[in-house]
Design a protein around this motif. Sequence first.
Motif, PDB file in Angstrom:
ATOM      1  N   LEU A  89       1.061 -19.715-102.058  1.00  9.17           N
ATOM      2  CA  LEU A  89       1.785 -20.720-102.926  1.00  9.17           C
ATOM      3  C   LEU A  89       3.106 -20.185-103.572  1.00  9.17           C
ATOM      4  N   LYS A  90       4.187 -20.897-103.542  1.00 13.75           N
ATOM      5  CA  LYS A  90       5.291 -20.524-104.093  1.00 13.75           C
ATOM      6  C   LYS A  90       6.299 -21.801-104.271  1.00 13.75           C
ATOM      7  N   ASN A  91       7.357 -21.382-105.191  1.00 13.49           N
ATOM      8  CA  ASN A  91       8.280 -22.599-105.237  1.00 13.49           C
ATOM      9  C   ASN A  91       9.496 -22.140-104.405  1.00 13.49           C
ATOM     10  N   GLN A  92       9.789 -23.201-103.419  1.00 11.67           N
ATOM     11  CA  GLN A  92      10.764 -22.880-102.392  1.00 11.67           C
ATOM     12  C   GLN A  92      12.423 -23.451-102.937  1.00 11.67           C
ATOM     13  N   PRO A  93      13.343 -22.904-102.235  1.00 10.62           N
ATOM     14  CA  PRO A  93      14.582 -23.241-102.730  1.00 10.62           C
ATOM     15  C   PRO A  93      14.922 -24.767-102.361  1.00 10.62           C
ATOM     16  N   HIS A  94      14.066 -25.416-101.558  1.00 14.04           N
ATOM     17  CA  HIS A  94      14.423 -26.738-101.184  1.00 14.04           C
ATOM     18  C   HIS A  94      13.635 -27.905-102.161  1.00 14.04           C
ATOM     19  N   GLY A  95      13.185 -27.283-103.029  1.00 13.90           N
ATOM     20  CA  GLY A  95      12.506 -28.289-104.221  1.00 13.90           C
ATOM     21  C   GLY A  95      11.240 -28.234-104.116  1.00 13.90           C
ATOM     22  N   MET A  96      10.603 -27.770-103.516  1.00 19.11           N
ATOM     23  CA  MET A  96       9.117 -27.903-103.106  1.00 19.11           C
ATOM     24  C   MET A  96       8.288 -26.510-103.441  1.00 19.11           C
ATOM     25  N   ARG A  97       7.170 -27.024-104.107  1.00 21.56           N
ATOM     26  CA  ARG A  97       6.038 -25.863-104.358  1.00 21.56           C
ATOM     27  C   ARG A  97       5.021 -25.984-103.253  1.00 21.56           C
ATOM     28  N   GLU A  98       4.968 -24.963-102.602  1.00 20.93           N
ATOM     29  CA  GLU A  98       4.195 -25.079-101.359  1.00 20.93           C
ATOM     30  C   GLU A  98       3.548 -23.898-100.692  1.00 20.93           C
ATOM     31  N   PHE A  99       2.368 -24.009 -99.968  1.00 17.07           N
ATOM     32  CA  PHE A  99       1.839 -22.857 -99.217  1.00 17.07           C
ATOM     33  C   PHE A  99       1.485 -23.548 -97.906  1.00 17.07           C
ATOM     34  N   ALA A 100       1.119 -22.615 -97.040  1.00 13.40           N
ATOM     35  CA  ALA A 100       0.619 -22.946 -95.704  1.00 13.40           C
ATOM     36  C   ALA A 100      -0.771 -22.369 -95.394  1.00 13.40           C
ATOM     37  N   ILE A 101      -1.482 -22.948 -94.154  1.00 15.98           N
ATOM     38  CA  ILE A 101      -2.509 -22.610 -93.430  1.00 15.98           C
ATOM     39  C   ILE A 101      -2.271 -22.249 -91.992  1.00 15.98           C
ATOM     40  N   LEU A 102      -3.175 -21.809 -91.436  1.00 15.57           N
ATOM     41  CA  LEU A 102      -3.302 -21.779 -89.915  1.00 15.57           C
ATOM     42  C   LEU A 102      -4.707 -22.334 -89.645  1.00 15.57           C
ATOM     43  N   ASP A 103      -4.639 -23.330 -88.755  1.00 17.32           N
ATOM     44  CA  ASP A 103      -6.004 -23.850 -88.466  1.00 17.32           C
ATOM     45  C   ASP A 103      -6.621 -22.865 -87.284  1.00 17.32           C
ATOM     46  N   LEU A 104      -7.611 -23.308 -87.036  1.00 17.97           N
ATOM     47  CA  LEU A 104      -8.557 -22.552 -85.957  1.00 17.97           C
ATOM     48  C   LEU A 104      -7.677 -22.435 -84.605  1.00 17.97           C
ATOM     49  N   ASP A 105      -6.926 -23.097 -84.320  1.00 17.17           N
ATOM     50  CA  ASP A 105      -6.322 -23.157 -82.886  1.00 17.17           C
ATOM     51  C   ASP A 105      -4.896 -22.632 -82.881  1.00 17.17           C
ATOM     52  N   GLY A 106      -4.233 -22.594 -84.414  1.00 17.23           N
ATOM     53  CA  GLY A 106      -3.107 -21.845 -84.608  1.00 17.23           C
ATOM     54  C   GLY A 106      -1.840 -22.938 -85.155  1.00 17.23           C
ATOM     55  N   ASN A 107      -2.339 -24.222 -85.184  1.00 12.39           N
ATOM     56  CA  ASN A 107      -1.396 -25.342 -85.898  1.00 12.39           C
ATOM     57  C   ASN A 107      -1.056 -24.734 -87.239  1.00 12.39           C
ATOM     58  N   LEU A 108       0.337 -24.686 -87.726  1.00 14.39           N
ATOM     59  CA  LEU A 108       0.611 -24.600 -89.145  1.00 14.39           C
ATOM     60  C   LEU A 108       0.706 -25.615 -89.925  1.00 14.39           C
ATOM     61  N   ILE A 109      -0.073 -25.817 -91.016  1.00 16.16           N
ATOM     62  CA  ILE A 109      -0.126 -26.822 -91.928  1.00 16.16           C
ATOM     63  C   ILE A 109       0.734 -26.575 -93.056  1.00 16.16           C
ATOM     64  N   ARG A 110       1.557 -27.145 -93.623  1.00 20.66           N
ATOM     65  CA  ARG A 110       2.110 -26.746 -95.048  1.00 20.66           C
ATOM     66  C   ARG A 110       1.849 -27.950 -95.864  1.00 20.66           C
ATOM     67  N   PHE A 111       1.482 -27.696 -97.040  1.00 22.80           N
ATOM     68  CA  PHE A 111       0.998 -28.593 -98.153  1.00 22.80           C
ATOM     69  C   PHE A 111       2.293 -28.317 -99.100  1.00 22.80           C
ATOM     70  N   GLY A 112       2.847 -29.256 -99.619  1.00 21.65           N
ATOM     71  CA  GLY A 112       3.814 -29.344-100.699  1.00 21.65           C
ATOM     72  C   GLY A 112       3.835 -30.296-101.771  1.00 21.65           C
ATOM     73  N   GLN A 113       4.415 -29.977-102.780  1.00 24.44           N
ATOM     74  CA  GLN A 113       4.665 -31.051-104.115  1.00 24.44           C
ATOM     75  C   GLN A 113       5.960 -30.950-104.726  1.00 24.44           C
ATOM     76  N   PRO A 114       6.786 -31.815-104.972  1.00 21.90           N
ATOM     77  CA  PRO A 114       8.167 -31.950-105.519  1.00 21.90           C
ATOM     78  C   PRO A 114       7.860 -30.804-106.764  1.00 21.90           C
ATOM     79  N   LEU A 115       8.942 -29.957-106.791  1.00 18.94           N
ATOM     80  CA  LEU A 115       8.775 -29.100-108.111  1.00 18.94           C
ATOM     81  C   LEU A 115       9.073 -30.033-109.470  1.00 18.94           C
ATOM     82  N   GLU A 116       9.587 -31.004-109.586  1.00 19.70           N
ATOM     83  CA  GLU A 116       9.647 -31.849-110.774  1.00 19.70           C
ATOM     84  C   GLU A 116       8.533 -32.473-111.025  1.00 19.70           C
ATOM     85  N   ASP A 117       7.420 -32.399-110.099  1.00 16.23           N
ATOM     86  CA  ASP A 117       5.979 -32.881-110.717  1.00 16.23           C
ATOM     87  C   ASP A 117       5.118 -32.021-111.033  1.00 16.23           C
ATOM     88  N   ASN A 118       5.379 -30.787-111.099  1.00 17.48           N
ATOM     89  CA  ASN A 118       4.644 -29.585-111.542  1.00 17.48           C
ATOM     90  C   ASN A 118       4.777 -29.399-113.219  1.00 17.48           C
TER      91      ASN A 118
END
Length: 118
Positions: A89-118
Amino acid sequence: MPLRKAIPVLAALDVPRLANWYKDKLNFKIGFCDEGYGIIGRDDIIIHFWHANNEIFPKNTSCYIDVDEVDELYEEMKAAGVVHPNGPLKNQPHGMREFAILDLDGNLIRFGQPLEDN
């Protein structure tokens, strides 16, 4: 007519196994699942899976999910042991606070929230 929403369709090497992983690890519910296709959901998010015979497909696929309360979701995913080693989890320069997971088969899923909502 306006567009309403997008539903990712991710590759799965074994659709039932991957759908059950999302159920067990990420608290998704299975709506439909057979060997060739699956549909899962959690809250307002729906993800479809299609059966792929080659791991190159899931290992080169990703989707992004906008969320509320990204910090709480991160703690849930961290406890489930699914956070990508390079995706804390970290703040990104594109204005999102996000993190990533890998599922069992290797699909990358990123979850994010706009920084102004934090």
